[in-house]
Design a protein around this motif. Sequence first.
Motif, mmCIF file in Angstrom:
data_model
loop_
_atom_site.group_PDB
_atom_site.id
_atom_site.type_symbol
_atom_site.label_atom_id
_atom_site.label_comp_id
_atom_site.label_asym_id
_atom_site.label_seq_id
_atom_site.Cartn_x
_atom_site.Cartn_y
_atom_site.Cartn_z
ATOM 1 N N THR A 239 7.634 -10.895 15.101
ATOM 2 C CA THR A 239 9.047 -11.225 15.342
ATOM 3 C C THR A 239 9.573 -10.224 16.375
ATOM 4 O O THR A 239 9.576 -9.017 16.130
ATOM 5 C CB THR A 239 9.868 -11.146 14.054
ATOM 6 O OG1 THR A 239 9.325 -12.057 13.092
ATOM 7 C CG2 THR A 239 11.319 -11.515 14.330
ATOM 8 N N THR A 247 11.020 -8.945 25.655
ATOM 9 C CA THR A 247 12.413 -9.382 25.717
ATOM 10 C C THR A 247 13.129 -8.907 26.971
ATOM 11 O O THR A 247 14.311 -9.232 27.162
ATOM 12 C CB THR A 247 13.169 -8.862 24.484
ATOM 13 O OG1 THR A 247 13.113 -7.424 24.469
ATOM 14 C CG2 THR A 247 12.569 -9.419 23.201
ATOM 15 N N TYR A 261 11.674 -15.043 26.305
ATOM 16 C CA TYR A 261 11.641 -14.532 24.940
ATOM 17 C C TYR A 261 12.945 -13.790 24.653
ATOM 18 O O TYR A 261 13.494 -13.091 25.509
ATOM 19 C CB TYR A 261 10.456 -13.590 24.747
ATOM 20 C CG TYR A 261 9.119 -14.274 24.903
ATOM 21 C CD1 TYR A 261 8.657 -15.169 23.956
ATOM 22 C CD2 TYR A 261 8.315 -14.008 26.027
ATOM 23 C CE1 TYR A 261 7.431 -15.790 24.103
ATOM 24 C CE2 TYR A 261 7.094 -14.624 26.177
ATOM 25 C CZ TYR A 261 6.658 -15.525 25.211
ATOM 26 O OH TYR A 261 5.458 -16.133 25.359
ATOM 27 N N HIS A 262 13.432 -13.923 23.430
ATOM 28 C CA HIS A 262 14.673 -13.274 22.998
ATOM 29 C C HIS A 262 14.431 -12.557 21.685
ATOM 30 O O HIS A 262 13.498 -12.911 20.943
ATOM 31 C CB HIS A 262 15.785 -14.320 22.817
ATOM 32 C CG HIS A 262 16.058 -15.127 24.043
ATOM 33 N ND1 HIS A 262 16.779 -14.642 25.129
ATOM 34 C CD2 HIS A 262 15.698 -16.406 24.371
ATOM 35 C CE1 HIS A 262 16.854 -15.578 26.056
ATOM 36 N NE2 HIS A 262 16.199 -16.660 25.632
ATOM 37 N N ASP A 265 12.855 -14.010 18.169
ATOM 38 C CA ASP A 265 11.874 -15.088 18.332
ATOM 39 C C ASP A 265 10.590 -14.744 17.605
ATOM 40 O O ASP A 265 10.125 -13.594 17.651
ATOM 41 C CB ASP A 265 11.569 -15.331 19.805
ATOM 42 C CG ASP A 265 12.740 -15.976 20.539
ATOM 43 O OD1 ASP A 265 13.694 -16.395 19.847
ATOM 44 O OD2 ASP A 265 12.693 -16.061 21.781
ATOM 45 N N HIS A 277 5.574 -18.670 21.799
ATOM 46 C CA HIS A 277 6.383 -19.027 20.636
ATOM 47 C C HIS A 277 5.496 -19.685 19.583
ATOM 48 O O HIS A 277 4.652 -20.534 19.892
ATOM 49 C CB HIS A 277 7.511 -19.988 21.038
ATOM 50 C CG HIS A 277 8.582 -19.330 21.845
ATOM 51 N ND1 HIS A 277 8.962 -19.770 23.099
ATOM 52 C CD2 HIS A 277 9.374 -18.249 21.583
ATOM 53 C CE1 HIS A 277 9.939 -19.004 23.562
ATOM 54 N NE2 HIS A 277 10.212 -18.069 22.663
#
Length: 384
Positions: A239, A247, A261-262, A265, A277
Motif C-alpha cells: 500500500t 508517488t 500512483y497516489h 493505492d 495497481h
Amino acid sequence: MAKQTEMFVLLFVCLSGLVQSTTAMIFWTAYVGVHFYDSSTNQTETRFCECGVYGRSSPLESAAGMVVLPASDPQGCSLDPYPSNDNTTTQGFWIALVKRGNCTFSEKIRAAWARGAAAVVVYNLDGTGNSSDYMAHSDTSGTVAIMIGNLQGVEIANIVRSGVAVSMVIEVGKAHGPWMDTYWLYFLSIAFFIVTGASIIYFGFISAHRLHSLRVIHLTDRRLRNEAKKAIGRLEVRTLKRGDEETKPDSHTCAVCIESYHPGDVVTVLTCGHLFHKACIEPWLLDKRTCPMCKADILKALGVEGPGEEESSSSSVPPPDVPIVTVSGGSGRELLYEVPLNDKHLPTPTLTPQPPTEARQPHHYDNIVFEGETHPQGNVATRG
C-alpha cells in the motif's frame, strides 16, 4: 468431418437409385387356376400353377370368370373379335384368351376391355413351350393382363373350342427380380438400414468425442486458472504511502491503466521487480501471463506452466553432436574460432574465440632498410 458426411450422403443416394432401378426390373408372377368338366372321366378337372406373368402396366389384382376365345381371329386383333351373342360377354364375368402376334399387346387388351372383359390372358407363340415374357402395354393400365406359356394356352383353347365351359381364376403371385427375386429386395433393405445405422453411430461417436474433448479443455483451463489465481496471491502486495518513490510526480505510471500512483493505492510487485495497481495487474496476468513492461512470464516464474508447455518440455530432445573445426582469423593478435561443419542442426553457429596457441612472430625483411624499430602499439616505424 464434412467429407465423411458427403460420403454417407452419396452412398445413400446411390442406394436409393439402385432400389428404384431394381424395382423397375421386378416382375410379378400370377397363379392360374383352371376348372372344367371332363366328360371322358365324368369328373371336374382342376389345374393350378404359378405359370403366369403380370404385364408391366397391369394392376396387381385378382380376376375370375369364364374363358372366352375370339370368334374368328385367335390373336384378337380385329375391331370386334368377340361374339356379340355370348351371354358371358354381356354379363362381364369373363376372361379373354388370345394368342400372341399380329398386333400389339395394347390392341388386344383394349379390344377385350371394350367388351367388358375382367382380364386378358395372352399365351405365347408356337414353339416357345411354356415360357412367357414380360408384356409392355403402357396405355391399358386399368385392365388385368397376364401372359402364359404356349402349351398351356393351346390346351385351354382346344378345350373351349370343344364346347366345354372353362372357368379361370387369376391370383397375385410373387415378386421376382433379375438376380435374387424377392431376396434381392430384402438384401437392399437390410443394406440400407445397416448404412443408416452405421451413419447414426458414427455421427454419435464423433459428437461424443468432440464433447469429451471440449470438456477436457474446459477442465484444463479451469485448473490452470485456479492455479494461476493461487500463484498470483503469493505476489508481494504493498500500500503506497506519502513520500514513497512511486508517488512522486516524475515517477512512472501504471502501464495497464496509464494512471499515476497516489498514496493509498494498493500495488502488486511482480517477480521481475515491476509494480502495478493490484486491480489492474491480476486480470492482466490471468489473461496474458507476462509482465506488461518486460514481457517476463510471471506465472511460469511462480511455477504455473502454460497449456502445452509440459508436453513440449518433456518431448524436447537435445541436438545431436556436431563436428566442430577451429579456424583462425582477425588482425593484430591471432584469434581462433570454432565453426560447426553441419549447420542443419545449428542454424546460427556461434564463433567462440580461443586463446592463441603461439605468439605472433615479427616479420623479418631481407632488405635491412625496411626494418625499423617496433612501435609501442606493435606497428613498425619505418626509417625516414
